[in-house]
Design a protein around this motif. Structure first.
Motif, mmCIF file in Angstrom:
data_model
loop_
_atom_site.group_PDB
_atom_site.id
_atom_site.type_symbol
_atom_site.label_atom_id
_atom_site.label_comp_id
_atom_site.label_asym_id
_atom_site.label_seq_id
_atom_site.Cartn_x
_atom_site.Cartn_y
_atom_site.Cartn_z
ATOM 1 N N UNK A 29 -18.299 -4.118 67.714
ATOM 2 C CA UNK A 29 -19.228 -4.945 68.559
ATOM 3 C C UNK A 29 -20.104 -5.625 68.006
ATOM 4 N N UNK A 30 -20.146 -6.997 68.590
ATOM 5 C CA UNK A 30 -20.888 -8.118 67.605
ATOM 6 C C UNK A 30 -21.679 -8.791 68.729
ATOM 7 N N UNK A 31 -23.093 -9.047 68.523
ATOM 8 C CA UNK A 31 -23.928 -9.700 69.322
ATOM 9 C C UNK A 31 -24.540 -10.797 68.746
ATOM 10 N N UNK A 32 -24.662 -11.876 69.145
ATOM 11 C CA UNK A 32 -24.967 -13.151 68.288
ATOM 12 C C UNK A 32 -26.224 -13.649 68.822
ATOM 13 N N UNK A 33 -26.772 -13.128 69.794
ATOM 14 C CA UNK A 33 -28.214 -13.693 70.654
ATOM 15 C C UNK A 33 -29.015 -12.676 71.142
ATOM 16 N N UNK A 59 -38.362 -14.506 65.914
ATOM 17 C CA UNK A 59 -36.930 -14.162 65.643
ATOM 18 C C UNK A 59 -36.267 -15.087 64.559
ATOM 19 N N UNK A 60 -36.669 -16.339 64.744
ATOM 20 C CA UNK A 60 -36.061 -17.576 63.999
ATOM 21 C C UNK A 60 -36.620 -17.251 62.572
ATOM 22 N N UNK A 61 -37.842 -17.168 62.373
ATOM 23 C CA UNK A 61 -38.318 -16.897 60.864
ATOM 24 C C UNK A 61 -37.714 -15.440 60.299
ATOM 25 N N UNK A 62 -37.360 -14.685 61.252
ATOM 26 C CA UNK A 62 -36.876 -13.412 60.594
ATOM 27 C C UNK A 62 -35.502 -13.535 60.074
ATOM 28 N N UNK A 63 -34.667 -14.673 60.064
ATOM 29 C CA UNK A 63 -33.258 -14.746 59.620
ATOM 30 C C UNK A 63 -32.442 -13.781 59.756
ATOM 31 N N UNK A 64 -32.667 -12.865 60.745
ATOM 32 C CA UNK A 64 -31.925 -11.647 61.249
ATOM 33 C C UNK A 64 -30.358 -12.235 61.604
ATOM 34 N N UNK A 97 -32.024 -17.908 75.579
ATOM 35 C CA UNK A 97 -31.352 -17.335 74.591
ATOM 36 C C UNK A 97 -31.491 -17.801 73.191
ATOM 37 N N UNK A 98 -31.952 -16.861 72.294
ATOM 38 C CA UNK A 98 -32.272 -17.246 71.067
ATOM 39 C C UNK A 98 -31.063 -16.775 70.124
ATOM 40 N N UNK A 99 -30.414 -17.633 69.555
ATOM 41 C CA UNK A 99 -29.292 -17.400 68.587
ATOM 42 C C UNK A 99 -29.829 -16.540 67.618
#
Length: 268
Positions: A249-253, A134-139, A264-266
């Motif tokens: 609607x916003x989700x940040x993690x 997830x961190x490398x995806x830069x989503x 929890x992965x930001x």
């Protein structure tokens, strides 16, 4: 934090008993709606359930809190759904997912995967590769809007959920996160979500989704133990959602719960 013992009026000393009574302070009566929600991280720190669930269990849900205005609109939506079901005494009773049994506001979420059962020796390895992916995806943080109301069951049809389906984000972040989730679950011999869909445009290749799964993404608002009638489902699906139309609607993690530990992965 220590507990402080306060003396009552019966234990005052003689010198204190002749003193004028202190001025009374006005107290403000608070209602549950006045009480702010607990920090989202609180639910991560105090995950009381240590069991591994193989069903979609409302007590295991966690995500983002709606604002006060959004909370009021969502509560009203649940009230309207209850009114639609209340037209027939045979319809099920629905339970809100906006508050806990104690009246505490709960966060909301969008599911990316079904509950999975990992062996003890797999758990840390899965979290390491999944978090890195997830961190490398830069989503970036997901921003979407509400589209329709619907009623869906869990995989075992032991619960029915009353949900808000959401639109496809501009950067297709939900489909991308779903692909990552399914890909790394497949490495641990876990089935991907939506793999058994009957829709022709939904296929899984090596755990990766092909096509657009946006109509599958939803926010659960309430649940029931039994299935509502087709007529009730149609009435709910036709409800006017214009009051929710302008809500972003916003989700940040992304949250992954393994045992009683929530990671929890930001998102970027």
């Amino acid at each position: 934090m220590a507990l402080v013992e306060y003396s009552d009026s019966d234990s005052e000393s003689p010198a204190e008993s002749n003193s004028p009574p202190p001025a009374k302070k006005a107290r403000k009566n608070t209602t549950p709606s006045d009480i702010p929600p607990l920090p989202a991280a609180f639910h991560d720190l105090y995950a009381t359930s240590t069991r591994v669930s193989v069903r979609d269990d409302p007590s295991l849900h966690g995500g983002r809190y709606p604002s006060n205005e959004e909370f009021a609109l969502l509560s009203d939506t649940i009230s309207q759904m209850r009114a639609q079901l209340g037209k027939n005494s045979r319809e099920p009773e629905i339970h809100s997912l906006l508050r806990s049994d104690l009246g505490v506001r709960l966060p909301l979420h969008i599911s990316l995967s079904r509950p999975a059962v990992l062996r003890t020796e797999q758990r840390q390895s899965f979290m390491t590769v999944f978090q890195t992916a997830i961190q490398k995806s830069h989503i970036e943080a997901v921003t979407t809007t509400v589209e329709t109301l619907d009623c869906v069951s869990n995989f075992d049809k032991t619960r029915w959920f009353y949900v808000l389906r959401v639109s496809r984000p501009a950067d297709d972040s939900l489909n991308r996160l779903l692909g990552l989730s399914n890909r790394y679950l497949a490495l641990f011999d876990q089935p991907p979500l939506y793999a058994n869909s009957t829709d022709g445009d939904r296929k899984q290749v090596s755990g990766e989704p092909s096509g657009d799964y946006s109509r599958c993404f939803h926010i659960s608002l309430a649940w029931s133990l039994t299935e509502p009638s087709l007529e009730a489902r149609e009435r709910i699906a036709s409800m006017d959602l214009r009051s929710l139309g302008e809500i972003e609607v916003r989700f940040d993690c992304v949250k992954a719960k393994i045992g009683n530990q929530i990671s929890s992965i930001s998102l970027a």
